[in-house]
Structure formats: C-alpha cells, structure tokens
Design an enzyme around this catalytic site. Structure first.
Site, PDB file in Angstrom:
ATOM      1  N   SER A 134     -18.333  -8.456  83.914  1.00 37.31           N
ATOM      2  CA  SER A 134     -19.637  -7.802  83.850  1.00 37.31           C
ATOM      3  C   SER A 134     -19.581  -6.779  82.736  1.00 37.31           C
ATOM      4  O   SER A 134     -18.492  -6.309  82.361  1.00 37.31           O
ATOM      5  CB  SER A 134     -19.940  -7.102  85.184  1.00 37.31           C
ATOM      6  OG  SER A 134     -21.081  -6.274  85.087  1.00 37.31           O
ATOM      7  N   TYR A 148     -18.286  -0.751  91.716  1.00 36.84           N
ATOM      8  CA  TYR A 148     -18.366  -2.085  91.124  1.00 36.84           C
ATOM      9  C   TYR A 148     -17.644  -2.113  89.782  1.00 36.84           C
ATOM     10  O   TYR A 148     -16.894  -3.060  89.486  1.00 36.84           O
ATOM     11  CB  TYR A 148     -19.835  -2.450  90.958  1.00 36.84           C
ATOM     12  CG  TYR A 148     -20.123  -3.839  90.431  1.00 36.84           C
ATOM     13  CD1 TYR A 148     -19.834  -4.963  91.195  1.00 36.84           C
ATOM     14  CD2 TYR A 148     -20.714  -4.010  89.185  1.00 36.84           C
ATOM     15  CE1 TYR A 148     -20.130  -6.235  90.724  1.00 36.84           C
ATOM     16  CE2 TYR A 148     -21.004  -5.277  88.708  1.00 36.84           C
ATOM     17  CZ  TYR A 148     -20.713  -6.396  89.480  1.00 36.84           C
ATOM     18  OH  TYR A 148     -21.006  -7.651  88.995  1.00 36.84           O
TER      19      TYR A 148
END
Length: 232
Positions: A134, A148
């Site tokens: 990501s 995250y």
C-alpha cells in the site's frame, strides 16, 4: 502437469483479488482462489479455476492451500498475497490484540504463503510473488492509518526480502502499493466516490504485466495513486 501457469490468489472473493483472478484466468492462467468462504465465481471454469478455503489467521492454512493447489493443477508458478485487513486506529489507541491481528494477516500470512510455495516457485525457474502492499507502506498518511501503515511497511520489506532470497532461483517479487482503490476497505474509510479512486481492474492489469515480465526486467515496487501527492 498442465502447460498453463498456476497462480494462487488470497482474498480472491472480492475487490482486487477477484478482478485479478478473473483477468489472469482470461489470459490463460489456472487460478487457485483462496477465500474464507469459498464460493465459485460465476465466470470460473472448473478446469482452470478452483476455490479453496483459506483463512490468513490459520497458521496451517497456507501449507494446506498450496498442497491442495498442487493436487488440483500439478504446479505453482506464482502467488499473489492480497488478503488484508485495516483496523483504523492510531499506534497509541491500538491494543496488543489489534497489533497482533493486523500483523498476522498483513505480514505473517503472506510470508507463510511464500514459504509454503517456495519449492514450487523455485522449480519453475521464473516464480513470481506479488505482495499487495500500500502507499501506507511508503508513508503514514494520517494518525488513524498508523497501525495499518506499520503492517504495510513490513509487507513491503517482506517483498524485498523474498526478492533477495529468491533471486538466484529465478524468483522475482514485487510490492504493489496502491493508494485508495474502489473496494469495500477503502469505502469504509473515505468519502471519495468510486470514480475518484483507482479501479481494481486497473490493479489487475498492473499485476498481470508484472507476472509476465522476464527475469531480466524485475520490478521491486510498483506504486499507483488516484490523487496527487508530493511523492506518490
């Protein structure tokens, strides 16, 4: 052993995983689809697509899935570690269970999958590993993305570690790092409309290209974004 290449895709029931599976299957790959709730997609032909129960929380799940895929198709040429979770908490708000759960699914499970498939990937001479990272693994965008981001920084490092470990065996690993993608995960954390986020079908196209590149055209990281940022 079938002439077609075989790819394992985790989190294949929706979003990026589902679109990648559909595209690769249309391009001639046999696809082994790992899902927590196995449901055969309506586009899938049982001769070239098989669904297997897979839970990234299960430490034995990767080994069982790889073995079942070999039994079905005879080989493994690529893995796409796409399953992931996001718990929107800061690194201070998160408790130990949140950290353990996030790291277990986003980092430990992809590592186990690569390990379980390693012999097959080595045998192919051009094994491919895609780790869905990501842009949160490249920068920390907000406080609530902190936990995250911790996991995705580790996931990007995992891809690099696999790349180094497998290089002499013809294994090439890539961390694919998108920003907001029009999936259920992104819809839960942003008010952006789907047409203002990256289409998961475009991620599928990127992954298909990466899998087809020769050993001499290795891509360590591929970043893609739906919005303008200073670096990404």
């Amino acid at each position: 052993m079938p002439a077609k290449r075989v790819v394992l895709i985790s989190g294949a029931n929706r979003g990026i995983g589902a679109e990648t599976a559909r595209l690769l299957n249309s391009q001639g790959w046999c696809v082994s689809l790992g899902m927590r709730k196995p449901i055969q997609p309506d586009w899938a032909d049982s001769a070239s697509a098989a669904v297997f129960p897979y839970d990234a929380d299960d430490p034995e799940g990767e080994k069982a899935w790889v073995e079942a895929s070999i039994a079905a198709f005879g080989r493994v040429d690529a893995i796409i570690a796409n399953a992931g979770i996001m718990i929107p908490k800061t690194v201070i708000e998160a408790d130990e269970d949140d950290v353990d759960k996030t790291m277990a699914v986003n980092v430990k499970a992809p590592r186990r999958l690569a390990k379980a498939a390693w012999e097959q990937l080595t045998a192919s001479g051009r094994g491919r590993v895609i780790i869905l990272g990501s842009l949160s693994g490249k920068r920390v965008k907000s406080a609530n993305a902190g936990l995250y981001s911790m996991s995705k920084f580790a996931a990007v490092a995992l891809a690099h570690g696999i790349r180094h470990a497998g290089w002499d065996f013809g294994i090439r690993a890539t961390a694919v790092c998108p920003g907001f993608v029009a999936t259920d995960m992104a819809r839960g954390i942003t008010s952006r409309a789907d047409d203002q986020m990256t289409d998961p079908r475009d991620l599928a196209r990127v992954i298909a290209v990466l899998l087809d590149l020769p050993n001499e055209a290795s891509v360590a990281e591929f970043t893609i974004n739906c919005q303008l940022e200073e670096s990404y």
